[in-house]
Write an enzyme that holds these catalytic residues in place. Structure first.
Site, mmCIF file in Angstrom:
data_model
loop_
_atom_site.group_PDB
_atom_site.id
_atom_site.type_symbol
_atom_site.label_atom_id
_atom_site.label_comp_id
_atom_site.label_asym_id
_atom_site.label_seq_id
_atom_site.Cartn_x
_atom_site.Cartn_y
_atom_site.Cartn_z
ATOM 1 N N ASP A 213 0.830 -1.128 0.124
ATOM 2 C CA ASP A 213 -0.122 0.028 -0.115
ATOM 3 C C ASP A 213 0.882 1.222 0.125
ATOM 4 O OD1 ASP A 213 -1.995 -1.782 0.089
ATOM 5 O OD2 ASP A 213 -2.969 -1.056 2.158
ATOM 6 N N ASP B 194 -13.899 -5.264 -3.862
ATOM 7 C CA ASP B 194 -13.890 -5.458 -2.417
ATOM 8 C C ASP B 194 -15.143 -5.690 -1.920
ATOM 9 O OD1 ASP B 194 -11.435 -4.535 -2.463
ATOM 10 O OD2 ASP B 194 -12.064 -2.291 -1.955
#
Lengths: 263, 216
Positions: free
Chosen positions: A12, A131
């Protein structure tokens, strides 16, 4: 000869630095993305994933610079996602050195962008990141819904149906993250992974919840994923890439175990 | 040795650029790598490497959009005989026809069609995405010294279409994915790989070095 199961560490990236959120909060800065990429290249990772979580669209130049420096320093495939909205965003990332680009919210808002991107860059370059969270009540048939904004915003869209839609439009791969499991170390949501893998004819990357090496095996054997993605178990050195791949090979999965020490 | 990496706006050049520079070092050959879309520079090249990330039709259009580039490539490869290496769609463009998003003419330097992958095992996912080993079809200097076969090194593939050659001898290596998938081709001074040497770590490094040593 068999296509091997891929082990993919995910970094990330926020404002040009590597972070790892637990359930996408409590961010902690753990380093330079290019240095991390080089380390994973040397460690034999099968691909690398950068997920840009920089809030501001104006700071995208930083990401392009990181992607370019990674491509110059690494001889491994790279997927980049986060904040990708348009065909031009994808083009910029590919020219900088991304092999695949993942689209998330933009595909939820307008699935047609997937088709336009695949027409331009080929299905193999276009990943749709899904997601999902379980929304069925106890006793009901399992059902998962797409969530956006780091799992905070429900969309009412059925995850399996959406996966089918984007695969038909030209997505070449699905990066599937269980928002119920992400950051928990309790393992992938195998029901979700299996449901999506069985619904589409493109590869699925299982993501969200890896805490042990057995979880990686489960994602492929029971979830039928083509690849497994993990972050913290690798970033914090709990396991090496090599340990993960050897463990999966011992469990009977086809793995790439080339030593990088010669031909 | 003047190596040209053709920049026609169709994908990643950075890894290939660095990979070729490393191959110069590995082979001990003197030379340089130039990234360019300039037709004259391409025409004068000693070796040409052409990448290609994207859909076949889009790559062909990008190639045609650069003034004089196709003519320069043809001059260098077909007339002057400069060794040419195509990567991924850069290799597919050698075919007569690409079938991705409708039929599009290729360069036609190596007879064949670029067709959608249809693995015999319906359970196999398409695109063919990831690491696979190679099976030799015909010995070729490009593959010299590479550990191939089941226990050999892996190459990185990322594609839904592959080149189906008219002449079996043009295919020098295949991967198995529900049937043979064209992995490397060669004919005369022209060669190419479906997989990405610039992303294939050890195998890719050796392959680039072999290309620079190759004297067809």
């Amino acid at each position: 000869m068999t296509l091997k199961v891929r082990v993919i560490p995910c970094l990330d990236v926020k404002d040009g630095r590597v972070v790892k959120g637990v359930n996408f909060v409590d961010l902690a800065d753990v380093g330079d993305p290019v240095e991390a990429a080089k380390a994973y290249d040397a460690a034999g990772a099968d691909e690398l994933c950068f997920l840009d979580i920089t809030a501001s669209h104006e700071k995208r130049g930083t990401l392009l610079d990181i992607v370019q420096r990674t491509a110059e320093n690494c001889f491994m495939p790279l997927t980049v996602g986060g904040g990708v909205r348009t065909v031009e965003d994808i083009r910029a990332l590919m020219l900088a050195g991304a092999d695949k680009v993942s689209i998330n919210t933009a595909a939820v808002r307008d699935p047609a962008v997937v088709g336009r991107a695949a027409e331009r860059f080929g299905a193999q370059a276009i990943v749709v990141a899904i997601d999902a969270k379980g929304v069925s009540k106890p006793g009901e048939a399992p059902r998962w819904e797409i969530f956006t904004h780091g799992g905070r915003t429900p969309t009412g869209i059925d995850a399996v149906e959406f996966a089918r839609t984007v695969a038909n439009l030209g997505a070449g791969e699905i990066l599937l993250t269980s928002m119920d499991r992400d950051g928990t170390k309790n393992g992938f949501d195998l029901g979700l992974t299996r449901a999506i893998s069985d619904a589409v004819s493109v590869p699925v990357i299982a993501s969200g919840g890896v805490g042990t090496l057995d979880h990686l095996v489960d994602g492929v054997r029971d979830g039928r994923a083509s690849a497994v993605l993990a972050a913290s178990i690798f970033h914090y050195g709990t396991f090496t890439i090599r340990e993960a791949k050897e463990h999966m090979a011992r469990a009977g999965l086809p793995m790439r175990l080339d030593r990088e020490d010669g031909v | 040795m003047n190596i040209v990496l053709v920049d026609y706006g169709a994908g990643n050049l950075h890894s290939a650029h660095r990979g070729l520079e490393r191959a110069l070092t590995d082979t001990g050959l003197s030379g340089s790598v130039t990234v360019t879309s300039d037709a004259d520079t391409v025409a004068r090249a000693d070796r040409i490497v052409m990448p290609g990330d994207g859909a076949f039709r889009d790559c062909r259009q990008s190639l045609d959009a650069v003034p004089g580039l196709v003519e320069a490539l043809t001059q260098a490869v077909k007339v002057k005989g400069s060794p040419f290496f195509g990567i991924c769609v850069g290799m597919q463009l050698l075919a007569d026809i690409g079938e991705e998003h409708g039929e599009t003419p290729g360069l036609g330097w190596l007879g064949g069609h670029v067709r959608h992958l249809e693995p015999a095992d319906a359970g196999l996912k398409v695109p063919h995405m990831g690491w696979n080993t190679l099976r030799l079809q015909r010995p070729h200097p490009l593959l010299d010294g590479l550990r191939l076969g089941e226990g050999g090194l892996h190459a990185y593939f990322l594609h839904a279409y592959h080149l189906v050659a008219d002449r079996a001898e043009d295919v020098i290596a295949v991967a198995d994915y529900g049937g043979p998938v064209t992995a490397a081709v060669a004919r005369g001074t022209v060669c190419g790989t479906q997989f990405h040497p610039e992303k294939s770590q050890t195998l890719g490094r050796a392959l680039f070095a072999n290309f620079l040593r190759w004297t067809p």
